[in-house]
Design an enzyme around this catalytic site. Structure first.
Site, PDB file in Angstrom:
ATOM      1  N   HIS A 150      -5.216  -5.890  -3.142  1.00 43.78           N
ATOM      2  CA  HIS A 150      -6.292  -6.309  -1.976  1.00 43.78           C
ATOM      3  C   HIS A 150      -6.716  -7.323  -1.172  1.00 43.78           C
ATOM      4  O   HIS A 150      -7.833  -7.751  -0.463  1.00 43.78           O
ATOM      5  CB  HIS A 150      -7.427  -5.637  -2.426  1.00 43.78           C
ATOM      6  CG  HIS A 150      -7.886  -3.723  -2.019  1.00 43.78           C
ATOM      7  ND1 HIS A 150      -9.292  -2.924  -3.175  1.00 43.78           N
ATOM      8  CD2 HIS A 150      -6.879  -3.043  -2.481  1.00 43.78           C
ATOM      9  CE1 HIS A 150      -8.744  -1.612  -2.876  1.00 43.78           C
ATOM     10  NE2 HIS A 150      -7.433  -2.109  -2.253  1.00 43.78           N
ATOM     11  N   THR A 151      -5.570  -8.721  -1.796  1.00 46.95           N
ATOM     12  CA  THR A 151      -6.343  -9.326  -0.723  1.00 46.95           C
ATOM     13  C   THR A 151      -5.210  -9.914  -0.511  1.00 46.95           C
ATOM     14  O   THR A 151      -4.910 -10.780   0.653  1.00 46.95           O
ATOM     15  CB  THR A 151      -5.257 -10.480  -2.070  1.00 46.95           C
ATOM     16  OG1 THR A 151      -5.788 -12.265  -1.930  1.00 46.95           O
ATOM     17  CG2 THR A 151      -3.419 -10.372  -2.737  1.00 46.95           C
ATOM     18  N   GLY A 169       4.635  10.493  -8.767  1.00 48.71           N
ATOM     19  CA  GLY A 169       5.146   9.523  -9.410  1.00 48.71           C
ATOM     20  C   GLY A 169       6.329   8.824  -8.172  1.00 48.71           C
ATOM     21  O   GLY A 169       5.921   8.835  -7.450  1.00 48.71           O
ATOM     22  N   ASP A 193      -9.613 -10.113   3.055  1.00 46.00           N
ATOM     23  CA  ASP A 193     -10.521 -11.484   1.849  1.00 46.00           C
ATOM     24  C   ASP A 193     -10.428 -12.378   2.997  1.00 46.00           C
ATOM     25  O   ASP A 193      -9.993 -12.025   4.126  1.00 46.00           O
ATOM     26  CB  ASP A 193     -10.037 -11.484   0.313  1.00 46.00           C
ATOM     27  CG  ASP A 193      -8.484 -12.109   0.622  1.00 46.00           C
ATOM     28  OD1 ASP A 193      -8.178 -12.791   1.537  1.00 46.00           O
ATOM     29  OD2 ASP A 193      -8.139 -12.233  -1.319  1.00 46.00           O
ATOM     30  N   SER A 232       8.313  10.510  -1.330  1.00 45.59           N
ATOM     31  CA  SER A 232       7.941  10.728  -1.168  1.00 45.59           C
ATOM     32  C   SER A 232       7.065  11.181  -0.031  1.00 45.59           C
ATOM     33  O   SER A 232       6.875  11.700   0.675  1.00 45.59           O
ATOM     34  CB  SER A 232       7.507  12.173  -1.664  1.00 45.59           C
ATOM     35  OG  SER A 232       6.182  12.006  -2.565  1.00 45.59           O
ATOM     36  N   PRO A 247      -7.276   7.743  -5.518  1.00 45.61           N
ATOM     37  CA  PRO A 247      -8.492   6.967  -5.127  1.00 45.61           C
ATOM     38  C   PRO A 247      -9.211   6.540  -4.013  1.00 45.61           C
ATOM     39  O   PRO A 247      -8.444   6.078  -3.271  1.00 45.61           O
ATOM     40  CB  PRO A 247      -7.749   6.115  -6.556  1.00 45.61           C
ATOM     41  CG  PRO A 247      -6.521   5.705  -6.433  1.00 45.61           C
ATOM     42  CD  PRO A 247      -6.133   6.750  -5.809  1.00 45.61           C
ATOM     43  N   HIS A 300       1.043   4.559  -2.559  1.00 47.13           N
ATOM     44  CA  HIS A 300       0.519   6.102  -1.848  1.00 47.13           C
ATOM     45  C   HIS A 300       1.851   6.318  -2.202  1.00 47.13           C
ATOM     46  O   HIS A 300       1.066   7.883  -3.041  1.00 47.13           O
ATOM     47  CB  HIS A 300       0.237   6.193  -0.444  1.00 47.13           C
ATOM     48  CG  HIS A 300      -0.602   4.443  -0.905  1.00 47.13           C
ATOM     49  ND1 HIS A 300      -2.179   5.607   0.978  1.00 47.13           N
ATOM     50  CD2 HIS A 300      -2.431   3.761  -0.803  1.00 47.13           C
ATOM     51  CE1 HIS A 300      -3.332   4.776   0.297  1.00 47.13           C
ATOM     52  NE2 HIS A 300      -3.500   4.286  -0.064  1.00 47.13           N
ATOM     53  N   ASP A 301       2.845   6.550  -2.657  1.00 48.32           N
ATOM     54  CA  ASP A 301       3.722   6.980  -3.859  1.00 48.32           C
ATOM     55  C   ASP A 301       3.893   7.247  -4.838  1.00 48.32           C
ATOM     56  O   ASP A 301       3.730   8.368  -5.237  1.00 48.32           O
ATOM     57  CB  ASP A 301       5.511   6.387  -2.997  1.00 48.32           C
ATOM     58  CG  ASP A 301       6.182   6.756  -3.237  1.00 48.32           C
ATOM     59  OD1 ASP A 301       6.604   8.285  -3.114  1.00 48.32           O
ATOM     60  OD2 ASP A 301       7.005   6.531  -4.099  1.00 48.32           O
ATOM     61  N   ASN A 361      -3.553   8.507   4.599  1.00 43.93           N
ATOM     62  CA  ASN A 361      -1.852   7.768   4.670  1.00 43.93           C
ATOM     63  C   ASN A 361      -1.813   8.022   5.951  1.00 43.93           C
ATOM     64  O   ASN A 361      -0.999   7.221   6.478  1.00 43.93           O
ATOM     65  CB  ASN A 361      -0.422   8.404   4.438  1.00 43.93           C
ATOM     66  CG  ASN A 361      -1.185   8.633   2.494  1.00 43.93           C
ATOM     67  OD1 ASN A 361      -1.714   7.761   2.113  1.00 43.93           O
ATOM     68  ND2 ASN A 361       0.090   9.390   1.802  1.00 43.93           N
ATOM     69  N   ARG A 377       1.120  -1.488   0.025  1.00 46.76           N
ATOM     70  CA  ARG A 377      -0.344   0.567   0.283  1.00 46.76           C
ATOM     71  C   ARG A 377       0.721   1.251   0.214  1.00 46.76           C
ATOM     72  O   ARG A 377       0.749   1.680  -0.779  1.00 46.76           O
ATOM     73  CB  ARG A 377      -1.008  -0.005   1.531  1.00 46.76           C
ATOM     74  CG  ARG A 377      -1.750   1.414   1.579  1.00 46.76           C
ATOM     75  CD  ARG A 377      -2.853   1.118   2.240  1.00 46.76           C
ATOM     76  NE  ARG A 377      -3.967   2.254   2.551  1.00 46.76           N
ATOM     77  CZ  ARG A 377      -4.381   2.538   3.794  1.00 46.76           C
ATOM     78  NH1 ARG A 377      -3.176   2.421   4.951  1.00 46.76           N
ATOM     79  NH2 ARG A 377      -4.960   3.289   3.960  1.00 46.76           N
ATOM     80  N   THR A 408      -7.964 -14.665   2.694  1.00 39.35           N
ATOM     81  CA  THR A 408      -6.718 -14.930   3.115  1.00 39.35           C
ATOM     82  C   THR A 408      -5.917 -14.397   3.586  1.00 39.35           C
ATOM     83  O   THR A 408      -4.546 -13.482   2.630  1.00 39.35           O
ATOM     84  CB  THR A 408      -6.152 -16.472   1.893  1.00 39.35           C
ATOM     85  OG1 THR A 408      -6.294 -15.485   0.297  1.00 39.35           O
ATOM     86  CG2 THR A 408      -7.369 -16.865   1.775  1.00 39.35           C
TER      87      THR A 408
END
Length: 322
Positions: free
Chosen positions: A193-194, A74, A246, A78, A163, A68-69, A96, A64, A248
């Protein structure tokens, strides 16, 4: 997990050729550190592996963090910078605040500074750590193009560009397109997202006061909705409350896509993938084939982690501008 590794092992062969990109003014290359710091990958692998033995949430956190970076300015590291008295940094922006495991990047960077001082960027450490987080969790591996530079700008206000979990398909597609990422990238990367856990605030909109006609999002599996409402009551005050992404949650596999088709996804942005024919077809493909998902995820991670940044330096301390 061994079965997952066999499913995903061939991914590296399919993406080995995708190893040279233009990143800002710098060419990214798989052999960027071959002479400068030949042990960079083994060092990062060792640090991530050790951290995972102590904290099973590390893989999801690193993956994640990388996303997010790259989605802000880019891939320039940061997101790793600390806030100062004159500036609130990205890591302290609302989306964050729940990011963690920054210490893993710090430990890897410290180890690299001991053997290759001033050579390996924090942005490259993060890209490698995200790959290791996936691979060590049973997912695919891939060749990480290297040579990123670290950025000097980090603003909490810019995290509004990320997003949101409430996005619909149009919003998601536009957000990814702005980074030159396709619908295929959107669906494949959503498969990340698993891994992990989500707090109630990210899916509260689906289980309470959904709209004027339904209190609960009707696309949710009824029994799943009941379990989410039990974990996250309407006026929940337990900050740690939430649900796993999820079934697992510490293994990288295609369970996320299977559950999505059953109405058992957490976010509106997850459900949104089923509202467009092209993305729904990919969800169905990945749900039926862990091999197809692994190959697609590896390719999309190379593309995402190669989004050009504005980095200009190699930081000695990933939390502070040099």
């Amino acid at each position: 997990m061994a079965q997952n590794l066999s499913f995903f092992a061939s991914s590296i062969l399919l993406v080995a050729a995708m190893t040279s990109f233009i990143h800002g003014c710098h060419a990214l290359s798989s052999d960027y550190y071959a002479k400068l710091c030949p042990h960079v990958e083994s060092v990062v692998t060792a640090v991530v592996k050790k951290a995972m033995t102590n904290d099973r949430t590390v893989p999801a956190a690193l993956l994640r963090m990388n996303f997010h970076d790259c989605f802000i300015r880019g891939c320039d590291g940061s997101v790793l910078l600390n806030s100062t008295k004159n500036n609130t940094a990205e890591k302290d922006g609302p989306p964050n605040i729940s990011l963690h495991a920054f210490y893993v990047i710090d430990l890897a960077k410290e180890a690299l500074e001991d053997i290759c001082p001033g050579v390996v960027s924090c942005a490259d450490v993060l890209a490698l750590a995200a790959r290791e987080a996936v691979t060590l969790s049973g997912g695919p591996t891939w060749v990480v193009p290297l040579g990123r530079k670290d950025g000097r700008i980090s603003r909490a206000s810019d995290t509004r560009q990320l997003p949101a979990p409430t996005f619909n398909f149009t919003q998601l597609k536009l957000s990814f397109a702005r980074r030159r990422l396709s619908t295929a990238d959107l669906v494949a990367l959503s498969g990340g997202h698993t891994l992990g856990f989500s707090h109630c605030s990210s899916f509260q909109n689906r289980i309470h006061s959904f709209n004027g006609s339904h209190d609960v999002d009707p696309s949710l599996n009824p029994s799943f909705a009941v379990s989410l409402r039990q974990s996250c009551p309407a006026h929940n005050k337990v900050r740690s409350a939430g649900a796993t992404m999820d079934s697992t949650t510490t293994t990288f596999d295609n369970a996320y896509f299977k559950l999505l088709l059953q109405g058992k996804s957490l976010f509106s942005s997850d459900q949104a993938l089923l509202t467009h024919p092209g993305s729904k077809q990919l969800v169905e493909k990945f749900a039926g084939s862990p091999e197809a998902f692994g190959k697609a995820f590896a390719k999309s991670m190379i593309r995402m982690s190669s989004i050009p940044g504005t980095g200009v330096e190699v930081r000695r301390d990933c939390r502070v501008v040099r």
